[in-house]
Design a protein around this motif. Structure first.
Motif, PDB file in Angstrom:
ATOM      1  N   ALA A 177      48.517  45.445  23.172  1.00  0.00           N
ATOM      2  CA  ALA A 177      48.763  46.593  24.774  1.00  0.00           C
ATOM      3  C   ALA A 177      48.316  46.258  25.505  1.00  0.00           C
ATOM      4  CB  ALA A 177      49.535  47.835  23.756  1.00  0.00           C
ATOM      5  N   LEU A 178      46.570  46.843  25.366  1.00  0.00           N
ATOM      6  CA  LEU A 178      45.708  46.978  26.387  1.00  0.00           C
ATOM      7  C   LEU A 178      44.428  45.680  26.142  1.00  0.00           C
ATOM      8  CD1 LEU A 178      43.838  49.084  26.347  1.00  0.00           C
ATOM      9  CD2 LEU A 178      42.173  48.726  24.704  1.00  0.00           C
ATOM     10  N   LEU A 179      44.982  44.885  26.498  1.00  0.00           N
ATOM     11  CA  LEU A 179      44.483  43.428  26.103  1.00  0.00           C
ATOM     12  C   LEU A 179      45.215  43.093  27.605  1.00  0.00           C
ATOM     13  CD1 LEU A 179      42.954  41.113  27.302  1.00  0.00           C
ATOM     14  CD2 LEU A 179      44.239  40.203  25.185  1.00  0.00           C
ATOM     15  N   LEU A 180      46.660  43.254  27.420  1.00  0.00           N
ATOM     16  CA  LEU A 180      47.159  43.137  28.333  1.00  0.00           C
ATOM     17  C   LEU A 180      47.788  44.094  29.695  1.00  0.00           C
ATOM     18  CD1 LEU A 180      50.791  41.847  26.397  1.00  0.00           C
ATOM     19  CD2 LEU A 180      49.558  41.129  28.646  1.00  0.00           C
ATOM     20  N   TYR A 181      47.518  45.478  28.927  1.00  0.00           N
ATOM     21  CA  TYR A 181      47.156  46.447  30.082  1.00  0.00           C
ATOM     22  C   TYR A 181      45.997  45.717  31.005  1.00  0.00           C
ATOM     23  CZ  TYR A 181      45.989  50.335  32.667  1.00  0.00           C
ATOM     24  OH  TYR A 181      45.976  51.598  33.066  1.00  0.00           O
ATOM     25  N   ALA A 182      45.131  45.637  30.648  1.00  0.00           N
ATOM     26  CA  ALA A 182      43.675  45.540  31.180  1.00  0.00           C
ATOM     27  C   ALA A 182      43.706  43.738  32.364  1.00  0.00           C
ATOM     28  CB  ALA A 182      42.692  45.213  30.623  1.00  0.00           C
ATOM     29  N   ILE A 183      45.054  42.966  31.666  1.00  0.00           N
ATOM     30  CA  ILE A 183      45.516  41.740  32.866  1.00  0.00           C
ATOM     31  C   ILE A 183      45.578  41.563  33.993  1.00  0.00           C
ATOM     32  CG2 ILE A 183      46.576  39.447  32.619  1.00  0.00           C
ATOM     33  CD1 ILE A 183      45.339  39.925  29.448  1.00  0.00           C
ATOM     34  N   CYS A 184      46.522  42.584  33.443  1.00  0.00           N
ATOM     35  CA  CYS A 184      48.095  42.745  34.531  1.00  0.00           C
ATOM     36  C   CYS A 184      48.144  44.189  35.828  1.00  0.00           C
ATOM     37  CB  CYS A 184      49.691  43.671  33.829  1.00  0.00           C
ATOM     38  SG  CYS A 184      49.418  41.701  32.526  1.00  0.00           S
ATOM     39  N   VAL A 185      47.352  45.101  35.611  1.00  0.00           N
ATOM     40  CA  VAL A 185      47.153  47.081  35.993  1.00  0.00           C
ATOM     41  C   VAL A 185      47.353  46.407  37.707  1.00  0.00           C
ATOM     42  CG1 VAL A 185      45.075  47.474  34.909  1.00  0.00           C
ATOM     43  CG2 VAL A 185      46.763  48.979  36.029  1.00  0.00           C
ATOM     44  N   MET A 186      45.491  45.161  37.597  1.00  0.00           N
ATOM     45  CA  MET A 186      45.523  45.098  39.330  1.00  0.00           C
ATOM     46  C   MET A 186      46.114  43.613  39.212  1.00  0.00           C
ATOM     47  SD  MET A 186      44.120  47.321  40.578  1.00  0.00           S
ATOM     48  CE  MET A 186      44.012  49.339  39.325  1.00  0.00           C
ATOM     49  N   GLY A 187      45.576  43.357  38.216  1.00  0.00           N
ATOM     50  CA  GLY A 187      46.114  41.790  38.237  1.00  0.00           C
ATOM     51  C   GLY A 187      47.542  41.157  38.777  1.00  0.00           C
ATOM     52  N   LEU A 188      48.793  41.868  38.260  1.00  0.00           N
ATOM     53  CA  LEU A 188      50.464  40.962  38.756  1.00  0.00           C
ATOM     54  C   LEU A 188      50.553  41.640  40.182  1.00  0.00           C
ATOM     55  CD1 LEU A 188      52.780  41.465  35.760  1.00  0.00           C
ATOM     56  CD2 LEU A 188      51.930  39.189  36.850  1.00  0.00           C
ATOM     57  N   PRO A 189      49.598  43.066  40.897  1.00  0.00           N
ATOM     58  CA  PRO A 189      50.143  43.244  41.818  1.00  0.00           C
ATOM     59  C   PRO A 189      49.113  42.186  43.189  1.00  0.00           C
ATOM     60  CG  PRO A 189      49.327  44.699  41.346  1.00  0.00           C
ATOM     61  CD  PRO A 189      49.466  43.764  39.947  1.00  0.00           C
ATOM     62  N   LEU A 203      40.274  38.935  36.046  1.00  0.00           N
ATOM     63  CA  LEU A 203      39.408  39.255  35.432  1.00  0.00           C
ATOM     64  C   LEU A 203      38.813  40.219  36.350  1.00  0.00           C
ATOM     65  CD1 LEU A 203      37.774  35.757  34.805  1.00  0.00           C
ATOM     66  CD2 LEU A 203      38.036  37.190  33.505  1.00  0.00           C
ATOM     67  N   THR A 204      39.207  40.114  37.371  1.00  0.00           N
ATOM     68  CA  THR A 204      38.810  41.525  38.555  1.00  0.00           C
ATOM     69  C   THR A 204      39.478  43.109  37.914  1.00  0.00           C
ATOM     70  OG1 THR A 204      39.081  40.315  40.180  1.00  0.00           O
ATOM     71  CG2 THR A 204      39.520  42.375  40.858  1.00  0.00           C
ATOM     72  N   SER A 205      40.904  42.897  37.319  1.00  0.00           N
ATOM     73  CA  SER A 205      41.434  43.658  36.868  1.00  0.00           C
ATOM     74  C   SER A 205      40.946  44.543  35.644  1.00  0.00           C
ATOM     75  CB  SER A 205      43.013  43.175  35.811  1.00  0.00           C
ATOM     76  OG  SER A 205      43.880  44.002  35.751  1.00  0.00           O
ATOM     77  N   ILE A 206      40.594  43.613  34.739  1.00  0.00           N
ATOM     78  CA  ILE A 206      39.615  43.559  33.330  1.00  0.00           C
ATOM     79  C   ILE A 206      38.244  44.809  33.605  1.00  0.00           C
ATOM     80  CG2 ILE A 206      38.369  42.966  31.540  1.00  0.00           C
ATOM     81  CD1 ILE A 206      40.838  40.973  30.729  1.00  0.00           C
ATOM     82  N   GLY A 207      37.439  44.271  34.493  1.00  0.00           N
ATOM     83  CA  GLY A 207      36.438  44.716  35.188  1.00  0.00           C
ATOM     84  C   GLY A 207      37.104  46.530  35.546  1.00  0.00           C
ATOM     85  N   VAL A 208      37.791  45.910  36.349  1.00  0.00           N
ATOM     86  CA  VAL A 208      38.489  48.019  36.580  1.00  0.00           C
ATOM     87  C   VAL A 208      38.789  48.609  35.114  1.00  0.00           C
ATOM     88  CG1 VAL A 208      39.936  48.683  38.511  1.00  0.00           C
ATOM     89  CG2 VAL A 208      39.031  46.614  38.993  1.00  0.00           C
ATOM     90  N   VAL A 209      39.255  47.844  34.060  1.00  0.00           N
ATOM     91  CA  VAL A 209      40.222  48.619  33.505  1.00  0.00           C
ATOM     92  C   VAL A 209      38.114  49.066  32.925  1.00  0.00           C
ATOM     93  CG1 VAL A 209      40.892  49.368  31.289  1.00  0.00           C
ATOM     94  CG2 VAL A 209      41.595  48.390  32.685  1.00  0.00           C
ATOM     95  N   ARG A 210      37.649  48.196  32.740  1.00  0.00           N
ATOM     96  CA  ARG A 210      36.323  47.930  31.436  1.00  0.00           C
ATOM     97  C   ARG A 210      35.478  49.405  32.614  1.00  0.00           C
ATOM     98  NH1 ARG A 210      32.977  42.644  30.576  1.00  0.00           N
ATOM     99  NH2 ARG A 210      32.562  43.340  32.995  1.00  0.00           N
TER     100      ARG A 210
END
Length: 259
Positions: A177-189, A203-210
């Motif tokens: 769930a954490l990995l998918l959330y990190a991918i999607c929270v900014m990636g999908l929109p 990768l941009t989405s993961i960067g924001v979460v990290r």
């Protein structure tokens, strides 16, 4: 559709750090979008509701109710896919356009040749892999024990092996769930908003979460709890929660975007 609604900038945008104030404002803006244009959100949520009922009926009929547990905990992994239409509604309203079901469906249909399908396929693959691992974890701890139907008794999960299975399954599911959330929270929109490849978006989405782990993890927990609570009364809460969170997710991204 007007040129303003079709025009997309190229490349991933710069994104400001999220704050609790920004997230609360996104929730309020998401609710306003849902109330102003509820048709598509209710349609998508109704389809999710019917899918949930069908999955429940199938697992009960087959006598494999453990799969229902996997499905309930797996649904939040792919819930963002069902909310794509609400992203587009909020995007159009932000551009001053009038969203309709026809216009939203037209945009989503056009996405089939862009970058959303590969990311959606990755999300579905991860969901199926979660089902595979969940079944392996069940077999590891309870495969040799008689299975009690969880609709009539939870005794099988209250044994030592059952509790160990739930602990390990929750840990593995949480990591998925954490990995998918990190991918999607900014990636999908972002993919709906910009001309950008899906690898750059995720990768941009993961960067924001990290970079903003505290705020973004708290937001992830809030979303997961809200979705799980919405599924408890026969999935009926999804009719409101799913569209609301969909609109909100767009505003979380759009509010951080540096134009």
């Amino acid at each position: 559709m007007s040129g303003a609604a079709l025009e997309r900038l190229h490349g991933a945008p710069a994104l400001n750090p999220p704050t609790p104030v920004h997230l609360r404002a996104a929730l309020a803006a998401g609710w306003l979008d849902f109330v102003a244009a509820p048709a598509f959100g209710l349609l998508a949520a109704a389809l999710s509701l019917l899918a949930g009922w069908a999955m429940t009926a199938l697992t009960i009929w087959a006598g494999h109710t453990f799969w229902l547990v996997l499905g309930v905990f797996g649904f939040p992994l792919v819930a963002p896919i069902t909310a794509l239409g609400t992203y587009e509604v909020s995007r159009l309203r932000g551009l001053g356009e009038t969203p309709t079901v026809g216009r939203v469906l037209q945009t989503l249909w056009a996405e089939r040749t862009r970058q959303l399908p590969p990311l959606a396929a990755l999300m579905m693959f991860m969901l199926l892999f979660w089902f595979f691992l969940g079944h392996m974890i069940f077999a590891l701890f309870l495969g040799l024990k008689p299975m009690t139907n969880i609709m009539s008794s939870a005794d099988v999960f209250l044994s030592v092996d059952g509790l160990m299975m739930l602990a390990l399954g929750s840990l593995v599911g949480g990591l998925f769930a954490l990995l998918l959330y990190a991918i999607c929270v900014m990636g999908l929109p972002m993919l709906l908003d910009r001309e950008v490849d899906y690898v750059t978006a995720l990768l941009t989405s993961i960067g924001v979460v990290r970079a903003n782990a505290g705020v973004m993890l708290a937001w992830a927990v809030f979303i997961a709890l809200l979705l799980l609570l919405a599924m408890l009364p026969a999935f009926l809460g999804l009719l409101v929660v799913l569209p609301w969170l969909g609109h909100t997710s767009w505003h979380v991204y759009a509010g951080l975007r540096v134009e």
